[in-house]
Design a protein around this motif. Structure first.
Motif, PDB file in Angstrom:
ATOM      1  N   TYR A  26       0.827  -1.208   0.000  1.00 45.32           N
ATOM      2  CA  TYR A  26       0.000   0.000   0.000  1.00 45.32           C
ATOM      3  C   TYR A  26       0.859   1.255   0.000  1.00 45.32           C
ATOM      4  CZ  TYR A  26      -3.089   3.647   1.751  1.00 45.32           C
ATOM      5  OH  TYR A  26      -3.773   4.820   1.902  1.00 45.32           O
ATOM      6  N   ASN A  27       1.919   1.263   0.805  1.00 45.00           N
ATOM      7  CA  ASN A  27       2.775   2.449   0.897  1.00 45.00           C
ATOM      8  C   ASN A  27       3.462   2.765  -0.419  1.00 45.00           C
ATOM      9  OD1 ASN A  27       2.149   2.910   3.581  1.00 45.00           O
ATOM     10  ND2 ASN A  27       3.813   1.616   4.311  1.00 45.00           N
ATOM     11  N   TYR A  28       4.031   1.769  -1.083  1.00 41.60           N
ATOM     12  CA  TYR A  28       4.668   1.998  -2.382  1.00 41.60           C
ATOM     13  C   TYR A  28       3.646   2.467  -3.405  1.00 41.60           C
ATOM     14  CZ  TYR A  28       8.931  -0.366  -0.813  1.00 41.60           C
ATOM     15  OH  TYR A  28      10.075  -0.718  -0.152  1.00 41.60           O
ATOM     16  N   ARG A  29       2.488   1.806  -3.400  1.00 44.45           N
ATOM     17  CA  ARG A  29       1.437   2.125  -4.363  1.00 44.45           C
ATOM     18  C   ARG A  29       0.976   3.574  -4.226  1.00 44.45           C
ATOM     19  NH1 ARG A  29      -1.420  -2.129  -3.478  1.00 44.45           N
ATOM     20  NH2 ARG A  29      -2.655  -1.254  -1.808  1.00 44.45           N
ATOM     21  N   THR A  30       0.638   3.984  -3.019  1.00 45.92           N
ATOM     22  CA  THR A  30       0.125   5.344  -2.831  1.00 45.92           C
ATOM     23  C   THR A  30       1.210   6.393  -3.073  1.00 45.92           C
ATOM     24  OG1 THR A  30       0.488   5.185  -0.446  1.00 45.92           O
ATOM     25  CG2 THR A  30      -1.729   4.701  -1.257  1.00 45.92           C
ATOM     26  N   TYR A  31       2.458   6.076  -2.698  1.00 46.56           N
ATOM     27  CA  TYR A  31       3.550   7.016  -2.950  1.00 46.56           C
ATOM     28  C   TYR A  31       3.742   7.213  -4.450  1.00 46.56           C
ATOM     29  CZ  TYR A  31       8.174   9.058  -3.240  1.00 46.56           C
ATOM     30  OH  TYR A  31       9.230   9.877  -3.546  1.00 46.56           O
ATOM     31  N   ALA A  32       3.788   6.115  -5.202  1.00 49.08           N
ATOM     32  CA  ALA A  32       4.002   6.205  -6.646  1.00 49.08           C
ATOM     33  C   ALA A  32       2.875   6.983  -7.318  1.00 49.08           C
ATOM     34  CB  ALA A  32       4.116   4.798  -7.243  1.00 49.08           C
ATOM     35  N   ILE A  33       1.651   6.691  -6.944  1.00 49.45           N
ATOM     36  CA  ILE A  33       0.507   7.382  -7.555  1.00 49.45           C
ATOM     37  C   ILE A  33       0.536   8.871  -7.228  1.00 49.45           C
ATOM     38  CG2 ILE A  33      -2.009   7.576  -7.475  1.00 49.45           C
ATOM     39  CD1 ILE A  33      -2.030   4.477  -7.169  1.00 49.45           C
ATOM     40  N   ARG A  34       0.852   9.195  -5.986  1.00 44.34           N
ATOM     41  CA  ARG A  34       0.918  10.606  -5.587  1.00 44.34           C
ATOM     42  C   ARG A  34       2.014  11.343  -6.360  1.00 44.34           C
ATOM     43  NH1 ARG A  34       1.904  10.115  -0.362  1.00 44.34           N
ATOM     44  NH2 ARG A  34       4.109  10.595  -0.531  1.00 44.34           N
ATOM     45  N   ARG A  35       3.178  10.714  -6.504  1.00 44.54           N
ATOM     46  CA  ARG A  35       4.290  11.355  -7.223  1.00 44.54           C
ATOM     47  C   ARG A  35       3.961  11.543  -8.699  1.00 44.54           C
ATOM     48  NH1 ARG A  35       7.056  14.371  -6.876  1.00 44.54           N
ATOM     49  NH2 ARG A  35       8.866  13.590  -7.948  1.00 44.54           N
ATOM     50  N   ILE A  36       3.311  10.562  -9.301  1.00 50.04           N
ATOM     51  CA  ILE A  36       2.936  10.666 -10.710  1.00 50.04           C
ATOM     52  C   ILE A  36       1.968  11.822 -10.906  1.00 50.04           C
ATOM     53  CG2 ILE A  36       1.660   9.523 -12.575  1.00 50.04           C
ATOM     54  CD1 ILE A  36       2.831   6.850 -11.364  1.00 50.04           C
TER      55      ILE A  36
END
Length: 89
Positions: A26-36
């Motif tokens: 979840y942490n990697y997923r939300t971080y990546a989406i937020r950065r994109i």
């Protein structure tokens, strides 16, 4: 921006988001989406075609990185091990 460039950028944006959804964590997923989302929002008003091309190439490279990381994380995802005590047989 030409229509084809706009369509290319939108396809790339959707591909990045789609690939990021595949992160198991979840942490990697939300971080990546937020950065994109932040990066595309930050650069949405750029008109210089050279700068757009540079950003598109950087996003393509990032898409490859995300794809590799997702694949690696799926290969090494550890399932919980159940260890039974000797007295419970």
């Amino acid at each position: 921006m030409a229509a084809s460039s706009r369509a290319q950028v939108l396809r790339l944006y959707r591909a990045l988001l789609r690939e990021s959804q595949r992160f198991g964590s979840y942490n990697y997923r939300t971080y990546a989406i937020r950065r994109i989302r932040d990066a595309f929002r930050e650069n949405k008003n750029i008109k210089d075609s050279e700068k757009i091309e540079q950003l598109v190439n950087k996003a393509k490279a990032n898409l490859e990185v995300i794809h590799r990381q997702v694949t690696i994380s799926q290969l090494y995802s550890m399932q919980k091990l159940v260890i039974e005590s000797p007295g419970n047989t």
